[in-house]
Design a protein around this motif. Structure first.
Motif, PDB file in Angstrom:
ATOM      1  N   CYS A   1       0.864  -1.181   0.000  1.00 58.07           N
ATOM      2  CA  CYS A   1       0.000   0.000   0.000  1.00 58.07           C
ATOM      3  C   CYS A   1       0.899   1.229   0.000  1.00 58.07           C
ATOM      4  CB  CYS A   1      -0.913  -0.002   1.224  1.00 58.07           C
ATOM      5  SG  CYS A   1      -1.948   1.487   1.367  1.00 58.07           S
ATOM      6  N   LEU A   2       0.813   2.031  -1.058  1.00 57.30           N
ATOM      7  CA  LEU A   2       1.582   3.266  -1.185  1.00 57.30           C
ATOM      8  C   LEU A   2       0.594   4.398  -1.430  1.00 57.30           C
ATOM      9  CD1 LEU A   2       4.328   1.965  -3.652  1.00 57.30           C
ATOM     10  CD2 LEU A   2       4.455   2.033  -1.166  1.00 57.30           C
ATOM     11  N   GLU A   3       0.244   5.067  -0.358  1.00 64.92           N
ATOM     12  CA  GLU A   3      -0.760   6.126  -0.461  1.00 64.92           C
ATOM     13  C   GLU A   3      -0.404   7.238   0.505  1.00 64.92           C
ATOM     14  OE1 GLU A   3      -5.615   6.518  -0.173  1.00 64.92           O
ATOM     15  OE2 GLU A   3      -4.722   4.620  -0.756  1.00 64.92           O
ATOM     16  N   GLY A   4      -0.198   8.450  -0.038  1.00 66.97           N
ATOM     17  CA  GLY A   4       0.217   9.566   0.811  1.00 66.97           C
ATOM     18  C   GLY A   4       1.591   9.284   1.389  1.00 66.97           C
ATOM     19  N   ASP A   5       1.719   9.417   2.697  1.00 71.05           N
ATOM     20  CA  ASP A   5       2.973   9.099   3.390  1.00 71.05           C
ATOM     21  C   ASP A   5       3.001   7.661   3.893  1.00 71.05           C
ATOM     22  OD1 ASP A   5       3.994  11.628   3.007  1.00 71.05           O
ATOM     23  OD2 ASP A   5       3.100  12.418   4.852  1.00 71.05           O
ATOM     24  N   GLU A   6       1.944   6.912   3.635  1.00 66.14           N
ATOM     25  CA  GLU A   6       1.865   5.539   4.129  1.00 66.14           C
ATOM     26  C   GLU A   6       2.639   4.588   3.209  1.00 66.14           C
ATOM     27  OE1 GLU A   6       0.801   4.399   6.845  1.00 66.14           O
ATOM     28  OE2 GLU A   6      -0.466   5.982   7.667  1.00 66.14           O
ATOM     29  N   ARG A   7       3.452   3.719   3.843  1.00 65.48           N
ATOM     30  CA  ARG A   7       4.169   2.659   3.146  1.00 65.48           C
ATOM     31  C   ARG A   7       3.926   1.369   3.919  1.00 65.48           C
ATOM     32  NH1 ARG A   7       4.017   6.380   0.511  1.00 65.48           N
ATOM     33  NH2 ARG A   7       5.622   7.549  -0.591  1.00 65.48           N
ATOM     34  N   MET A   8       3.166   0.455   3.328  1.00 63.57           N
ATOM     35  CA  MET A   8       2.801  -0.777   4.028  1.00 63.57           C
ATOM     36  C   MET A   8       2.990  -1.987   3.136  1.00 63.57           C
ATOM     37  SD  MET A   8      -0.599   0.375   6.187  1.00 63.57           S
ATOM     38  CE  MET A   8      -1.289   1.399   4.893  1.00 63.57           C
ATOM     39  N   LEU A   9       3.394  -3.093   3.768  1.00 65.05           N
ATOM     40  CA  LEU A   9       3.498  -4.386   3.095  1.00 65.05           C
ATOM     41  C   LEU A   9       2.434  -5.310   3.660  1.00 65.05           C
ATOM     42  CD1 LEU A   9       7.365  -4.951   3.015  1.00 65.05           C
ATOM     43  CD2 LEU A   9       5.890  -4.283   1.128  1.00 65.05           C
ATOM     44  N   ILE A  10       1.751  -6.033   2.786  1.00 66.24           N
ATOM     45  CA  ILE A  10       0.675  -6.934   3.217  1.00 66.24           C
ATOM     46  C   ILE A  10       1.139  -8.371   2.971  1.00 66.24           C
ATOM     47  CG2 ILE A  10      -1.665  -7.734   2.766  1.00 66.24           C
ATOM     48  CD1 ILE A  10      -0.662  -4.091   2.244  1.00 66.24           C
ATOM     49  N   TYR A  11       1.319  -9.104   4.067  1.00 65.71           N
ATOM     50  CA  TYR A  11       1.742 -10.500   4.016  1.00 65.71           C
ATOM     51  C   TYR A  11       0.575 -11.413   4.376  1.00 65.71           C
ATOM     52  CZ  TYR A  11       6.715  -9.161   3.965  1.00 65.71           C
ATOM     53  OH  TYR A  11       7.947  -8.668   3.632  1.00 65.71           O
ATOM     54  N   GLU A  12       0.748 -12.686   4.049  1.00 67.22           N
ATOM     55  CA  GLU A  12      -0.207 -13.673   4.563  1.00 67.22           C
ATOM     56  C   GLU A  12       0.047 -13.831   6.060  1.00 67.22           C
ATOM     57  OE1 GLU A  12       0.322 -17.700   3.401  1.00 67.22           O
ATOM     58  OE2 GLU A  12       2.485 -17.523   3.168  1.00 67.22           O
ATOM     59  N   TYR A  13      -1.005 -14.082   6.798  1.00 67.41           N
ATOM     60  CA  TYR A  13      -0.899 -14.198   8.253  1.00 67.41           C
ATOM     61  C   TYR A  13      -0.457 -15.600   8.639  1.00 67.41           C
ATOM     62  CZ  TYR A  13      -2.283 -14.484  13.146  1.00 67.41           C
ATOM     63  OH  TYR A  13      -2.297 -14.682  14.499  1.00 67.41           O
ATOM     64  N   MET A  14       0.556 -15.681   9.536  1.00 66.94           N
ATOM     65  CA  MET A  14       1.043 -16.973  10.031  1.00 66.94           C
ATOM     66  C   MET A  14       0.497 -17.198  11.433  1.00 66.94           C
ATOM     67  SD  MET A  14       5.025 -17.019   8.789  1.00 66.94           S
ATOM     68  CE  MET A  14       5.447 -15.584   9.761  1.00 66.94           C
ATOM     69  N   PRO A  15      -0.509 -18.052  11.599  1.00 63.62           N
ATOM     70  CA  PRO A  15      -1.127 -18.239  12.919  1.00 63.62           C
ATOM     71  C   PRO A  15      -0.194 -18.912  13.919  1.00 63.62           C
ATOM     72  CG  PRO A  15      -2.005 -19.827  11.348  1.00 63.62           C
ATOM     73  CD  PRO A  15      -1.180 -18.859  10.555  1.00 63.62           C
ATOM     74  N   ASN A  16       0.771 -19.691  13.430  1.00 62.45           N
ATOM     75  CA  ASN A  16       1.690 -20.391  14.341  1.00 62.45           C
ATOM     76  C   ASN A  16       2.985 -19.644  14.564  1.00 62.45           C
ATOM     77  OD1 ASN A  16      -0.089 -22.548  14.663  1.00 62.45           O
ATOM     78  ND2 ASN A  16       0.631 -23.499  12.762  1.00 62.45           N
ATOM     79  N   LYS A  17       2.979 -18.355  14.310  1.00 64.45           N
ATOM     80  CA  LYS A  17       4.152 -17.503  14.507  1.00 64.45           C
ATOM     81  C   LYS A  17       5.276 -17.914  13.559  1.00 64.45           C
ATOM     82  CE  LYS A  17       2.944 -16.315  19.235  1.00 64.45           C
ATOM     83  NZ  LYS A  17       3.404 -16.241  20.631  1.00 64.45           N
ATOM     84  N   SER A  18       6.508 -17.533  13.878  1.00 66.37           N
ATOM     85  CA  SER A  18       7.613 -17.752  12.949  1.00 66.37           C
ATOM     86  C   SER A  18       8.416 -18.990  13.320  1.00 66.37           C
ATOM     87  CB  SER A  18       8.534 -16.529  12.922  1.00 66.37           C
ATOM     88  OG  SER A  18       9.059 -16.288  14.216  1.00 66.37           O
ATOM     89  N   LEU A  19       9.298 -19.397  12.402  1.00 65.65           N
ATOM     90  CA  LEU A  19      10.052 -20.635  12.547  1.00 65.65           C
ATOM     91  C   LEU A  19      11.005 -20.593  13.727  1.00 65.65           C
ATOM     92  CD1 LEU A  19      10.680 -23.418  11.315  1.00 65.65           C
ATOM     93  CD2 LEU A  19      12.378 -22.298   9.854  1.00 65.65           C
TER      94      LEU A  19
END
Length: 212
Positions: A188-206
């Motif tokens: 998402c690049l809108e105005g001053d906003e810079r965001m990355l959209i990832y898939e959600y990992m319910p079991n946290k990280s490795l």
């Protein structure tokens, strides 16, 4: 004579250069005046307050005041110009960095999310949806209208190196889409906003499973 009467006498005589109480005791009186050079100045060993009132030309007093005022104005002007120059320099560098960043990111084929969509998905970036925080900013959990859960990495405006990290992630992760890696769904690049959209990992990280 009182001190006030002594002052009046000194002002009547153009040769009078200074005056003081001749009696140094508390509430003392008497008048002591100097004509011409200030000679016969006395030094007392006892710590007693005694004031000598010196007569100066009004032009000399005004000159000193004007000099001080000019110095203050010059110093204030120089400091203001330095601060303004620094702010302009920072603003130009920030705009150049964002412009180059936007060109690089838009050259990559990634789905673009509207700010309103991301805001609604994260319940206006609610703290209850916060998953973590790093040098880049905060990661929020969200849910798209389709029901898909997402993780939104929002670049912090106060982050000094977050913009470069964000740019690196967009370029590298978008080229490394793999089934064993978390998927980058878009940005998402809108105005001053810079965001990355990832898939959600319910079991946290490795690393939670490797290092406990």
């Amino acid at each position: 004579m009182s001190l006030k009467e002594c002052q009046a006498e000194c002002l009547k005589n153009c040769s009078c250069m200074a005056y003081a109480n001749s009696d140094i005791r508390e509430g003392g009186s008497g008048c002591f005046m100097w004509f011409g050079d200030l000679i016969d100045i006395q030094e007392f060993s006892e710590r007693k307050e005694r004031y000598i009132y010196m007569r100066m030309a009004a032009a000399e007093l005004n000159h000193n005041k004007k000099t001080t005022l000019v110095l203050i104005l010059v110093i204030s002007l120089v400091c203001g110009m330095l601060i303004l120059g620094f702010l302009i320099f920072r603003l130009i560098k920030k705009r150049e960095s964002k412009r180059a960043f936007d060109i690089d990111v838009k050259d990559i084929e990634l789905p673009m999310f509207d700010l309103s969509t991301v805001t609604n998905a994260t319940e206006n970036f609610s703290l209850t949806n916060m998953l973590g925080e790093g040098g880049f900013g905060i990661v929020y959990k969200g849910k798209l209208p389709t029901g898909q859960e997402i993780a939104v990495k929002r670049l912090s405006t106060n982050s000094g190196q977050g913009l470069q990290e964000f740019r690196s992630e967009v370029i590298l992760i978008s080229k490394l889409q793999h089934r064993n890696l978390v998927w980058l769904l878009g940005c998402c690049l809108e105005g001053d906003e810079r965001m990355l959209i990832y898939e959600y990992m319910p079991n946290k990280s490795l690393d939670n499973f490797i290092f406990g």
